[in-house]
Design a protein around this motif. Structure first.
Motif, PDB file in Angstrom:
ATOM      1  N   HIS A   1      17.968  57.830  73.371  1.00 51.45           N
ATOM      2  CA  HIS A   1      19.355  58.283  73.335  1.00 51.45           C
ATOM      3  C   HIS A   1      20.335  57.172  73.676  1.00 51.45           C
ATOM      4  O   HIS A   1      21.537  57.299  73.428  1.00 51.45           O
ATOM      5  CB  HIS A   1      19.550  59.406  74.344  1.00 51.45           C
ATOM      6  CG  HIS A   1      19.375  58.950  75.757  1.00 51.45           C
ATOM      7  ND1 HIS A   1      18.133  58.749  76.313  1.00 51.45           N
ATOM      8  CD2 HIS A   1      20.282  58.616  76.709  1.00 51.45           C
ATOM      9  CE1 HIS A   1      18.288  58.320  77.559  1.00 51.45           C
ATOM     10  NE2 HIS A   1      19.572  58.229  77.823  1.00 51.45           N
ATOM     11  N   SER A   2      19.843  56.080  74.243  1.00 50.79           N
ATOM     12  CA  SER A   2      20.736  55.050  74.770  1.00 50.79           C
ATOM     13  C   SER A   2      21.520  54.356  73.657  1.00 50.79           C
ATOM     14  O   SER A   2      20.953  53.976  72.624  1.00 50.79           O
ATOM     15  CB  SER A   2      19.930  54.000  75.544  1.00 50.79           C
ATOM     16  OG  SER A   2      20.771  52.939  75.955  1.00 50.79           O
TER      17      SER A   2
ATOM     18  N   LEU B   1      25.288  48.656  71.263  1.00 56.51           N
ATOM     19  CA  LEU B   1      26.412  47.960  71.895  1.00 56.51           C
ATOM     20  C   LEU B   1      26.133  46.463  72.045  1.00 56.51           C
ATOM     21  O   LEU B   1      26.908  45.608  71.583  1.00 56.51           O
ATOM     22  CB  LEU B   1      26.666  48.608  73.256  1.00 56.51           C
ATOM     23  CG  LEU B   1      27.518  47.900  74.297  1.00 56.51           C
ATOM     24  CD1 LEU B   1      28.903  47.604  73.768  1.00 56.51           C
ATOM     25  CD2 LEU B   1      27.593  48.757  75.557  1.00 56.51           C
ATOM     26  N   HIS B   2      25.026  46.113  72.681  1.00 57.71           N
ATOM     27  CA  HIS B   2      24.738  44.702  72.954  1.00 57.71           C
ATOM     28  C   HIS B   2      24.422  43.920  71.677  1.00 57.71           C
ATOM     29  O   HIS B   2      24.833  42.755  71.550  1.00 57.71           O
ATOM     30  CB  HIS B   2      23.585  44.590  73.946  1.00 57.71           C
ATOM     31  CG  HIS B   2      23.983  44.916  75.357  1.00 57.71           C
ATOM     32  ND1 HIS B   2      24.561  43.994  76.190  1.00 57.71           N
ATOM     33  CD2 HIS B   2      23.902  46.073  76.062  1.00 57.71           C
ATOM     34  CE1 HIS B   2      24.811  44.555  77.364  1.00 57.71           C
ATOM     35  NE2 HIS B   2      24.418  45.824  77.304  1.00 57.71           N
ATOM     36  N   ASN B   3      23.708  44.535  70.757  1.00 58.27           N
ATOM     37  CA  ASN B   3      23.398  43.814  69.519  1.00 58.27           C
ATOM     38  C   ASN B   3      24.640  43.601  68.657  1.00 58.27           C
ATOM     39  O   ASN B   3      24.720  42.633  67.903  1.00 58.27           O
ATOM     40  CB  ASN B   3      22.296  44.545  68.746  1.00 58.27           C
ATOM     41  CG  ASN B   3      20.931  44.331  69.377  1.00 58.27           C
ATOM     42  OD1 ASN B   3      20.518  43.189  69.614  1.00 58.27           O
ATOM     43  ND2 ASN B   3      20.232  45.407  69.679  1.00 58.27           N
TER      44      ASN B   3
ATOM     45  N   THR C   1      18.320  52.725  82.996  1.00 62.03           N
ATOM     46  CA  THR C   1      18.924  54.048  82.896  1.00 62.03           C
ATOM     47  C   THR C   1      17.967  55.080  83.475  1.00 62.03           C
ATOM     48  O   THR C   1      16.904  54.724  84.021  1.00 62.03           O
ATOM     49  CB  THR C   1      19.319  54.359  81.432  1.00 62.03           C
ATOM     50  OG1 THR C   1      20.070  55.565  81.386  1.00 62.03           O
ATOM     51  CG2 THR C   1      18.095  54.468  80.519  1.00 62.03           C
ATOM     52  N   VAL C   2      18.352  56.357  83.411  1.00 58.48           N
ATOM     53  CA  VAL C   2      17.542  57.410  84.029  1.00 58.48           C
ATOM     54  C   VAL C   2      16.121  57.397  83.466  1.00 58.48           C
ATOM     55  O   VAL C   2      15.935  57.113  82.283  1.00 58.48           O
ATOM     56  CB  VAL C   2      18.189  58.795  83.797  1.00 58.48           C
ATOM     57  CG1 VAL C   2      19.473  58.915  84.579  1.00 58.48           C
ATOM     58  CG2 VAL C   2      18.436  59.050  82.322  1.00 58.48           C
ATOM     59  N   PRO C   3      15.120  57.632  84.324  1.00 57.38           N
ATOM     60  CA  PRO C   3      15.214  58.020  85.742  1.00 57.38           C
ATOM     61  C   PRO C   3      14.933  56.862  86.704  1.00 57.38           C
ATOM     62  O   PRO C   3      14.466  57.100  87.826  1.00 57.38           O
ATOM     63  CB  PRO C   3      14.105  59.064  85.847  1.00 57.38           C
ATOM     64  CG  PRO C   3      13.024  58.492  84.954  1.00 57.38           C
ATOM     65  CD  PRO C   3      13.736  57.797  83.818  1.00 57.38           C
TER      66      PRO C   3
ATOM     67  N   LEU D   1      30.433  54.566  68.660  1.00 54.75           N
ATOM     68  CA  LEU D   1      30.531  55.992  68.381  1.00 54.75           C
ATOM     69  C   LEU D   1      29.835  56.379  67.086  1.00 54.75           C
ATOM     70  O   LEU D   1      29.329  57.497  66.947  1.00 54.75           O
ATOM     71  CB  LEU D   1      31.994  56.429  68.324  1.00 54.75           C
ATOM     72  CG  LEU D   1      32.720  56.574  69.654  1.00 54.75           C
ATOM     73  CD1 LEU D   1      34.193  56.836  69.425  1.00 54.75           C
ATOM     74  CD2 LEU D   1      32.100  57.690  70.493  1.00 54.75           C
ATOM     75  N   GLU D   2      29.803  55.470  66.128  1.00 58.97           N
ATOM     76  CA  GLU D   2      29.179  55.761  64.834  1.00 58.97           C
ATOM     77  C   GLU D   2      27.666  55.838  64.923  1.00 58.97           C
ATOM     78  O   GLU D   2      27.011  56.402  64.050  1.00 58.97           O
ATOM     79  CB  GLU D   2      29.564  54.693  63.814  1.00 58.97           C
ATOM     80  CG  GLU D   2      31.013  54.766  63.372  1.00 58.97           C
ATOM     81  CD  GLU D   2      31.433  53.559  62.549  1.00 58.97           C
ATOM     82  OE1 GLU D   2      30.581  52.663  62.371  1.00 58.97           O
ATOM     83  OE2 GLU D   2      32.594  53.508  62.115  1.00 58.97           O
ATOM     84  N   GLY D   3      27.091  55.260  65.962  1.00 55.57           N
ATOM     85  CA  GLY D   3      25.626  55.179  66.075  1.00 55.57           C
ATOM     86  C   GLY D   3      24.980  56.497  66.482  1.00 55.57           C
ATOM     87  O   GLY D   3      25.602  57.394  67.001  1.00 55.57           O
TER      88      GLY D   3
END
Length: 283
Positions: free
Chosen positions: A19-20, A25-27, A67-69, A281-283
């Motif tokens: 889900h991340s 974002l980073h790429n 990220t979680v958990p 947002l598009e991803g």
């Protein structure tokens, strides 16, 4: 993207991790700045987390997001952590240097930068802040607001004991005396005179129950923020906007919290702009 033998590597550890939005974002930043590198998703079961971090360091990764958990477990595997991570009690960003694991928590930074960018006229020092929720995110928000000089921070949670536990754990922190517990649902007492209202619960998120809150006592000059970004404009933000309040959505917190990690790993300070917002947002 073409990788070479000199590619710089980082990633995000989670379970699950599909889900991340961090890889997208980073790429995006890596491609924008023409950096020879890659940022990859790293699904790791909780029982394998410590050994996975050690393996990444040995494989010459520069670091990773967490990220979680795993955020609390990440605190325990570090050789050194920043003051922010220690105060928040969790790590979301790892750096590997000379066989040492360094940990940071950039959630407080991402939160406050998002508010400053979304509403440049807003000042934390102008009045009380109200935080709904008492989980890990709320803890990071309290640290950010204490550091920014909020004169009072009111915490409300559906389970009062969790709010009390949060306030107690921060009571010895600088500014911790400014924390005050308020009863969930006592909206008039809570919101009267507020300079900031932040929803740090899952209420109002896609697939979750709505946040049933009466905003009538909230000053028209207050800033309203929801840290979730699915949907981007929650019902809380929509109602606040309709009554004339400044509003800031939660996407910017995700984007800004990524900046320190990217800067440390790839030696370039990335820009958070509208192009990035739309792409993520598009991803």
């Amino acid at each position: 993207m073409i990788l070479t033998g000199r590619s710089r590597l980082a990633g995000v550890l989670g379970w699950p991790v599909g889900h991340s939005r961090s890889p997208r974002l980073h790429n995006h930043w890596l491609e924008r700045y023409g950096i020879d590198g890659a940022y990859v998703p790293l699904p790791v079961r909780p029982e394998s987390f410590a050994s996975a971090v050690t393996a990444l360091a040995n494989l010459s990764f520069l670091g990773a997001n967490v990220t979680v958990p795993h955020k609390e477990a990440a605190l325990r595997v570090c050789d050194e952590v920043t003051s922010s991570a220690r105060r928040i009690g969790a790590v979301n960003t790892l750096f590997f240097h000379d066989e040492r694991i360094l940990g940071d928590n950039t959630d407080a930074y991402g939160f406050i930068q998002n508010l400053f960018e979304g509403c440049p006229k807003w000042k934390a020092t102008s009045g009380p802040a109200v935080i709904l929720g008492a989980g890990g995110a709320a803890r990071a928000l309290c640290v950010a607001l204490m550091d920014a000089g909020a004169p009072e921070i009111l915490i409300a949670n559906r389970t009062r004991t969790r709010a009390e536990k949060l306030a107690d754990s921060l009571s010895q922190d600088s500014g911790g005396e400014r924390l005050r517990i308020v009863e969930w649902g006592h909206w008039s007492d809570m919101l009267s005179g507020a300079n900031l209202l932040v929803n740090a619960t899952s209420l109002g998120m896609s697939g979750q129950p709505p946040l049933d809150i009466d905003l009538s006592a909230l000053p028209g000059t207050a800033l309203v923020n929801d840290i979730v970004y699915a949907p981007l404009e929650t019902d809380l933000l929509l109602r606040a906007r309709e009554r004339g309040n400044w509003v800031v959505d939660g996407l910017g917190m995700l984007l800004h919290q990524a900046v320190p990690g990217f800067t440390g790993w790839f030696e370039r300070t990335p820009e958070v702009d509208e192009e990035l917002r739309h792409f993520v947002l598009e991803g």
